[in-house]
Design an enzyme around this catalytic site. Structure first.
Site, PDB file in Angstrom:
ATOM      1  N   THR A  40       0.847  -1.195   0.000  1.00 33.05           N
ATOM      2  CA  THR A  40       0.000   0.000   0.000  1.00 33.05           C
ATOM      3  C   THR A  40       0.880   1.241   0.000  1.00 33.05           C
ATOM      4  O   THR A  40       2.056   1.180   0.355  1.00 33.05           O
ATOM      5  CB  THR A  40      -0.843   0.102   1.288  1.00 33.05           C
ATOM      6  N   ASP A  41       0.289   2.373  -0.370  1.00 29.31           N
ATOM      7  CA  ASP A  41       0.958   3.631  -0.089  1.00 29.31           C
ATOM      8  C   ASP A  41       0.819   3.859   1.425  1.00 29.31           C
ATOM      9  O   ASP A  41      -0.005   3.198   2.085  1.00 29.31           O
ATOM     10  CB  ASP A  41       0.353   4.785  -0.893  1.00 29.31           C
ATOM     11  N   TRP A  42       1.602   4.773   1.943  1.00 29.59           N
ATOM     12  CA  TRP A  42       1.762   4.882   3.404  1.00 29.59           C
ATOM     13  C   TRP A  42       0.465   5.313   4.116  1.00 29.59           C
ATOM     14  O   TRP A  42      -0.090   6.356   3.844  1.00 29.59           O
ATOM     15  CB  TRP A  42       2.909   5.860   3.688  1.00 29.59           C
TER      16      TRP A  42
END
Ligand code: BGC
Length: 699
Positions: free
Chosen positions: A287-289
Site C-alpha cells: 500500500t501507499d503509506w
C-alpha cells in the site's frame, strides 16, 4: 522436505535446528513453518509501534515522529538500521527471514543525512526529477540514473526503493507532476522500464507507483476516480503495464485513491485480475503509506503488504483469519509473494553494505541528465549559446536559490546544490554582475531569516524581489545579456493553483520581466528566461517578451553546472517536452474536471482517452508548444526507410536528435489521431555526421 542442517548461519544468525530457512529452502516450506502471528507480522510493516504526529502537513496522514510507543511491548522486530528510511518489514529470525528496508524515492535515495552520535554523514545524490528524465527521451541515460540510485540504496543498506512514479500528467496542476514522466503512456512506461532495469541491476528492488489513477493530490486519500475501462487501460494503466511486463519490478505500490468506487488497496479487479493475472506480475504489492481501507480486505484483494503498518491492520487480518472471514491461503499467498521478492534483494542475498557510495561519480551522471533534459523553447536570433566571456546580469530569486527538487517523499537529502549563479561562475567563461548577485543574496538571506526552516514537506518561498528601474538600468549598462529565472515549487499532498504566482506570473515577476526586457532591449542586449519548475506555467502571456526560453525543470543538485553547460554551448539542448504546453489552461481536456481546491469526493475523467496531445489533435486546438517540442543549437535531416531512420547533423554544432514515431488514423471519432508508438535518440553527432538507427518495434 527442507534440508536439515545442524548449524547454519543466515544473515549473521546461527541455527541449530531443522526448520526450513529463508534463502535456502523452498518458499512454500518456509511459509508452512510460519505461525499465524509471524505471517500477519510479515504482511504489516513494522512502523506500527511509532506514535503519530498530532499536526501533519496539509493533506497528509499523521506521520511517525520516531518515538517508540511500547503499547504491545514488542520492539524486537524493527531494526531501525537505516535512519530516515520510509519503512521496514518484520524479521522472523528463527526461519532466517531478515528485515527488508524500504526507502524513497524517484529523484534519489531519501534517508536521514545525519545520525545521532555518529560522526559522519549519509548524503545521497539529488538527481533531476522525473520530468527531466523523460525530457531526455534517452532510455539508456535514464537506466544509468536508475543504476546510480540503486547503487546508493545498496551501499546504504536499503533493499527496496520506492520509485519510480509513473502516473500520467493528466493536468498540469497536479502537485506531483514533477515526479512523474509524461502525459503519454508509452513515454512514461518506457522511462519507468529503463529506470527499473537500472535500479534492479544493482540487486535493489524497484517499486512502480502509484497504481493507479493518482493524478491529483487533492483529496488523494480517497477521491473516487470515475473512468471508463478503455481510458483506464489505454492511458492510465498502460505505463504500469509496460513497466511490469518489460522490466519486472519487484514491487508495485497501490495508490491512495479509489477507482470506480473501490479504494485502490482493496481493488481486486486492478490488483489481482489485471496486474497479476493478466500481466503476469510476480512481485509483491504494497500500500501507499497509511492508505485507507481494512487490512483483511486489502489482503484478500491482492495487496500483499500494508505499509508502513498499523496495529489496526494487524488486528483486522488476525481476526478475519481466526473467524474464517479471510482464507488463510490468501494470507499465505501474499506472504509467499513478499518472500519470493525479498530473496533477490540485497538483504535476501546476504550482501554486505559499506555505506560509501561513489557520490562524485553519481554527481557527474546527475549533471549529464540535467543538461540533456533541458528543453529549449525559444531561441530568436540564436542568442544562445552565449558568447565566451559574456557579462551576465542574473535576475530572479531562483538564479541564486535554485529549486533542485520538489517537496514530500520525492525530496532527497543531498550534500550540496549548485545554484545557477554558482554554476555560471564556476565554469569561468562568464562574468557575473556581482552587484546584482549581492543584492539578491542579501535579500534572500534576510527574508529567510524570518521564515520557517525548509523541511521535507515545505520550502519557504521567498517573495520575488522587485527591482527598481535604476537597478535594472545599472545592470544593463554593466552586462551583455540578462538571464531571468522564473521558478515554482510543488510537492506531495497538494495541487497547484490557477493563481498569479502559480499558474500565472505574479505581478512582480511580470513587471521584472517587462522592465528587464525593455531596458536590455533598448540597448540591443538579449534577455533569456530560465524556467525552474517540475511542470509548466502559463506562457502565452509573456513568451514573446524574452529572446530565448530554456526550461531547466527541477535539475537536481548539479543544477547550476548543468545550466552553464547548456548556456555555454558545451552541450546543445536535446530535450523534448513530455507534455503539451497549452495556450490557455482551459485548453486541457481535464480542466473542467480537475478537483482544484474544492475537495470533491469524486473526479470524473470525462475526457476519456483524449488526454494531452490526443485531445489537442482531436479538437484541432493549437498548443503553444506541442508534445515532443524542443529546439537545438544545430539542425538535422531525417530520412526514413522501412526499417531504419537516418539522421544527419546538417548544422555547425554538435547535437543529438530524437525521432518519434506515431500511429495515426484519419477517423478521429473513436481513436486519437496520433498515438506515440516509439522513439529513438541519436548519440551526439558532430556537424556532417550521420547515424542510422533501427526503427523501434511497436508494442
Ligand atoms: C507517498 C509515496 C511514498 C511514501 C513513503 C507516501 O506519502 O505517496 O510516494 O513512497 O509516502 O514515503
Amino acid at each position: 522436505m527442507p534440508v536439515a542442517l545442524l548449524s547454519l548461519t543466515v544473515s549473521g544468525m546461527t541455527f541449530a535446528d531443522n526448520l526450513p530457512k529463508f534463502g535456502i529452502d523452498p518458499i512454500e516450506d518456509v511459509v508452512a513453518a510460519m505461525t499465524l502471528e509471524e505471517k500477519v507480522n510479515l504482511v504489516v510493516g513494522t512502523l506500527r509501534d511509532y506514535v503519530y504526529q498530532p499536526d501533519p502537513a496539509p493533506g497528509m496522514p499523521q506521520r511517525v515522529t520516531g518515538e517508540v510507543n511500547d503499547e504491545r511491548g514488542n520492539t524486537a522486530y524493527s531494526t531501525g538500521k537505516v535512519a530516515g528510511a520510509a519503512g521496514e518489514s518484520y524479521a522472523v529470525p528463527r526461519l532466517g527471514i531478515p528485515s527488508a528496508v524500504f526507502a524513497d524515492g524517484p529523484a534519489g535515495l531519501r534517508i536521514d543525512p545525519v545520525r545521532e552520535g555518529i560522526d559522519r554523514t549519509y548524503y545521497c545524490t539529488a538527481f533531476p526529477t522525473g520530468t527531466t528524465l523523460s525530457s531526455t527521451w534517452n532510455t539508456a541515460l535514464v537506466e544509468q540514473v536508475g543504476t546510480a540510485i540503486g547503487d546508493e540504496a545498496q551501499h546504504y543498506g536499503v533493499d527496496i526503493l520506492l520509485a519510480p512514479g509513473v502516473n500520467i500528467m493528466r493536468n498540469p496542476l497536479c502537485g506531483r507532476n514533477f515526479e512523474y514522466f509524461s502525459e503519454d503512456p508509452l513515454l512514461a512506461g518506457k522511462m519507468a522500464a529503463a529506470y527499473i532495469r537500472g535500479v534492479q541491476s544493482t540487486g535493489v528492488g524497484a517499486t512502480v507507483k502509484h497504481f493507479a489513477a493518482n493524478n491529483q493530490e487533492t483529496m488523494r486519500n480517497g477521491i473516487d476516480v470515475i473512468i471508463s475501462d478503455r481510458a483506464l487501460r489505454d492511458i492510465y494503466l498502460e505505463p504500469f503495464r509496460i513497466a511490469v511486463t518489460e522490466a519486472k519490478p519487484m514491487a508495485v505500490m497501490s495508490a491512495y485513491n479509489k477507482v470506480n468506487g473501490a479504494i485502490m488497496p482493496e481493488n481486486k479487479y486492478l490488483l489481482t485480475d489485471i496486474l497479476r493475472n493478466e500481466w503476469g506480475f510476480d512481485g509483491f504489492v504494497m500500500t501507499d503509506w497509511w492508505a485507507e481501507g481494512s487490512g483483511d480486505v486489502q489482503t484478500a484483494s491482492g495487496n500483499d503488504m500494508l505499509m508502513p503498518g498499523t496495529w489496526r491492520q494487524y488486528d483486522e487480518i488476525m481476526d478475519a483469519v481466526k473467524s474464517g472471514k479471510l482464507d488463510e491461503k490468501l494470507l499465505d499467498r501474499n506472504v509467499a509473494n513478499i518472500l519470493r521478492a525479498f530473496e533477490n534483494t540485497p538483504v535476501g542475498m546476504r550482501r554486505r553494505y559499506d555505506e560509501n557510495p561513489d557520490l562524485k561519480a553519481h554527481a557527474l551522471i546527475a549533471r549529464k541528465v540535467a543538461t540533456e533534459g533541458m528543453v529549449l523553447l525559444e531561441n530568436r536570433n540564436n542568442v544562445l549559446p552565449l558568447p565566451q566571456g559574456a557579462r551576465v546580469s542574473l535576475f530572479g530569486n531562483a538564479s541564486y536559490d535554485t529549486y533542485v527538487g520538489g517537496t514530500g517523499s520525492g525530496n532527497v537529502n543531498r550534500a550540496y546544490k549548485i545554484n545557477i549563479d554558482e554554476g555560471l561562475s564556476d565554469v569561468g567563461q562568464f562574468r557575473l554582475d556581482t552587484v546584482l548577485q549581492k543584492r539578491y543574496q542579501k535579500y534572500i538571506a534576510d527574508a529567510k531569516a524570518s521564515m520557517p526552516e525548509d523541511n521535507v514537506w515545505s520550502i519557504s518561498v521567498v517573495p520575488e524581489l522587485e527591482l527598481s528601474d535604476d537597478e535594472i538600468i545599472r545592470a544593463a549598462d554593466a552586462g551583455d545579456v540578462a538571464i531571468l529565472t522564473i521558478s515554482r515549487m510543488a510537492g506531495e499532498g497538494g495541487d497547484r493553483t490557477l493563481d498569479e504566482g502559480d499558474w500565472f506570473l505574479s505581478s512582480v515577476e511580470r513587471r521584472n520581466l517587462e522592465r528587464v526586457a525593455d531596458i536590455f532591449h533598448s540597448q540591443e542586449k538579449p534577455v533569456v528566461v530560465l524556467l525552474n519548475m517540475g511542470s509548466i506555467i502559463d506562457m502565452t502571456d509573456w513568451k514573446d517578451i524574452p529572446d530565448a526560453i530554456l526550461h531547466i525543470w527541477l535539475p537536481g543538485q548539479e543544477a547550476g553546472s548543468a545550466v552553464a553547460d547548456v548556456l555555454m554551448g558545451t552541450v546543445s539542448p536535446s530535450g523534448r517536452l513530455p507534455m503539451t504546453i497549452a495556450r490557455k489552461y482551459e485548453d486541457y481536456s481535464s480542466a473542467p474536471n480537475f478537483p482544484h481546491s474544492e475537495n470533491p469526493a469524486t473526479v470524473y475523467y470525462t475526457e476519456d482517452v483524449f488526454v494531452g496531445y490526443r485531445h489537442f489533435d482531436k479538437n484541432h486546438i493549437e498548443p503553444l508548444y506541442p508534445f515532443g517540442y524542443g529546439l537545438s543549437y544545430t539542425d538535422f535531416t531525417i530520412n526514413e526507410s522501412t526499417d531504419t531512420v537516418e539522421v544527419t547533423n546538417i548544422g555547425n554544432r554538435n547535437g543529438a536528435c530524437t525521432v518519434m514515431f506515431f500511429e495515426t488514423t484519419t477517423d478521429d471519432t473513436i481513436e486519437p489521431l496520433r498515438k506515440l508508438k516509439g522513439f529513438v535518440k541519436t548519440k551526439v553527432l558532430v556537424p556532417g555526421e550521420t547515424q542510422t538507427l533501427a526503427k523501434p518495434t511497436c508494442n
